[in-house]
Design an enzyme around this catalytic site. Structure first.
Site, short mmCIF file in Angstrom:
data_model
loop_
_atom_site.label_atom_id
_atom_site.label_comp_id
_atom_site.label_asym_id
_atom_site.label_seq_id
_atom_site.Cartn_x
_atom_site.Cartn_y
_atom_site.Cartn_z
CD GLU A 1 -3.17 0.68 0.74
OE1 GLU A 1 -2.82 1.45 -0.17
OE2 GLU A 1 -4.26 0.77 1.31
CG ASP A 2 -0.93 4.75 -1.57
OD1 ASP A 2 -1.63 4.14 -0.72
OD2 ASP A 2 -1.44 5.48 -2.44
CG ASP B 1 -5.87 8.40 5.74
OD1 ASP B 1 -5.06 9.26 6.05
OD2 ASP B 1 -7.09 8.62 5.65
CG PHE C 1 -4.00 14.89 1.21
CD1 PHE C 1 -4.91 13.88 1.47
CD2 PHE C 1 -3.55 15.06 -0.09
CE1 PHE C 1 -5.37 13.05 0.45
CE2 PHE C 1 -4.01 14.24 -1.11
CZ PHE C 1 -4.93 13.24 -0.84
NE ARG D 1 -2.42 7.85 -9.56
CZ ARG D 1 -3.13 7.48 -8.50
NH1 ARG D 1 -2.53 7.15 -7.40
NH2 ARG D 1 -4.45 7.46 -8.55
P1 XMP Z 1 -7.60 4.43 4.11
O1 XMP Z 1 -8.31 5.60 4.77
O2 XMP Z 1 -8.57 3.43 3.61
O3 XMP Z 1 -6.94 5.09 2.88
O4 XMP Z 1 -6.52 3.88 4.98
C1 XMP Z 1 -6.04 4.48 2.11
C2 XMP Z 1 -6.01 5.10 0.74
O5 XMP Z 1 -6.40 6.48 0.79
C3 XMP Z 1 -5.56 7.26 0.01
N1 XMP Z 1 -4.91 8.25 0.87
C4 XMP Z 1 -4.15 9.24 0.44
N2 XMP Z 1 -3.79 9.55 -0.81
N3 XMP Z 1 -2.51 11.33 0.04
C5 XMP Z 1 -2.97 10.61 -1.01
O6 XMP Z 1 -2.62 10.91 -2.14
C6 XMP Z 1 -2.83 11.08 1.34
O7 XMP Z 1 -2.39 11.76 2.26
C7 XMP Z 1 -3.71 9.96 1.54
N4 XMP Z 1 -4.23 9.41 2.64
C8 XMP Z 1 -4.96 8.35 2.19
C9 XMP Z 1 -4.56 6.30 -0.60
O8 XMP Z 1 -4.95 5.99 -1.90
C10 XMP Z 1 -4.63 5.07 0.24
O9 XMP Z 1 -4.39 3.90 -0.48
MG MG Z 2 -5.15 7.57 -3.91
#
Ligand code: XMP
Ligand code: MG
Length: 255
Positions: free
Chosen positions: A97-98, A101, A150, A163
């Site tokens: 995962e990137d 959150d 963010f 990206r």
């Molecule tokens: P959750 O809330 O499900 O989110 O843990 C995971 C996905 O949300 C996106 N995400 C972000 N994307 N900057 C981004 O460009 C951020 O700060 C950010 N925070 C969450 C991301 O795609 C991740 O896989």
């Molecule tokens: Mg995203």
């Protein structure tokens, strides 16, 4: 919104940490077969680098796709729209995962992968924002723990932009507009970085005791004014002028 002037995490810090993660993963799994489950689209650059950093021969790659964000706000709903094609039986899955959150995406993906019957399913996240967690999940392998910014770059996007940046940047709110109601030849008052250029005397802000100070855009506002000049906004001074012009530039902790 605009990008922070300096990266929060530089490209070289990312590469160094990815190499360490590859070594950690190899040490943990030994010669066991691994399948990286790349979470599209954001996990792609990270997974590509991580794949090359794991010094083990039996590493396969599969893709999964999930969406949970629109703009900078999580929708709270996770849609899984793509699944691995090859069997995971007899293999250790690692969800790449990137960013973690709220944790909803990784949690939903991990549950979906476990249902496919791998030996195990770990989560490897480049970034972790623990302050935002809503679902109890922790990454087994984490690149960097960050505050609640963010962030964009190295796979992370704002509505598909940024990206391709090689480093991770913070998306900052737009700065206050430049003062828009000065005399033609007047300079804004100098202010230290950390302080607001305010307060100015109330009457000067309102323009009532400095005829000509404002270029009135709103003829009915009762303000006196001089000739509008280029770059001089019209109308009464915006109420947010009284706020501090804060610089929310984070210190770059990872270099
Ligand atoms: P959750 O809330 O499900 O989110 O843990 C995971 C996905 O949300 C996106 N995400 C972000 N994307 N900057 C981004 O460009 C951020 O700060 C950010 N925070 C969450 C991301 O795609 C991740 O896989
Ligand atoms: Mg995203």
């Amino acid at each position: 919104m605009h990008l922070s002037e300096h990266p929060l995490i530089s490209a070289s810090a990312i590469q160094r940490r990815v190499d360490e993660l590859g070594a950690e993963i190899a040490a943990h799994y030994g010669d066991e077969p691994i399948t990286l489950i790349v979470v599209l689209k954001g996990g792609l650059p990270f997974a590509a680098d991580l794949l090359r950093a794991i010094p083990v021969s039996d590493v396969c790659v599969e893709y999964i796709r999930a969406r949970s964000y629109a703009g900078t706000a999580s929708t709270g709903e996770v849609l899984i729209t793509m699944q691995p094609e090859e069997s995971l039986e007899g293999r250790h899955a690692i969800v790449v995962e990137d960013i973690l959150d709220t944790g909803r995406t990784a949690s939903a993906i991990q549950a979906r992968i476990l249902a496919l019957g791998p030996l195990s399913c770990a989560v490897c996240a480049l970034l972790d924002k623990p302050a935002r967690r809503e679902v109890p999940i922790e990454a087994d392998f984490t690149g960097f723990v960050i505050e609640n910014y963010f962030v964009v770059g190295y796979g992370l996007d704002l509505d598909e932009r940024f990206r391709g940046l090689p480093a991770v940047f913070v998306l900052e709110e737009a700065e206050e507009p430049e003062p828009a109601f000065l005399m033609d030849d007047e300079e804004p008052p100098a202010a230290p970085e950390s302080e607001a250029p305010f307060p100015w005397p109330e009457e000067e802000v309102a323009g009532e005791e400095t005829p000509g100070a404002i270029s009135p855009a709103d003829p009915g506002s009762g303000q006196t004014g001089g000739t509008p000049s280029p770059g001089t906004a019209s109308g009464p001074p915006p109420p947010h002028r009284a706020r501090a012009r804060r610089r929310r530039r984070p210190r770059p902790p990872f270099r």
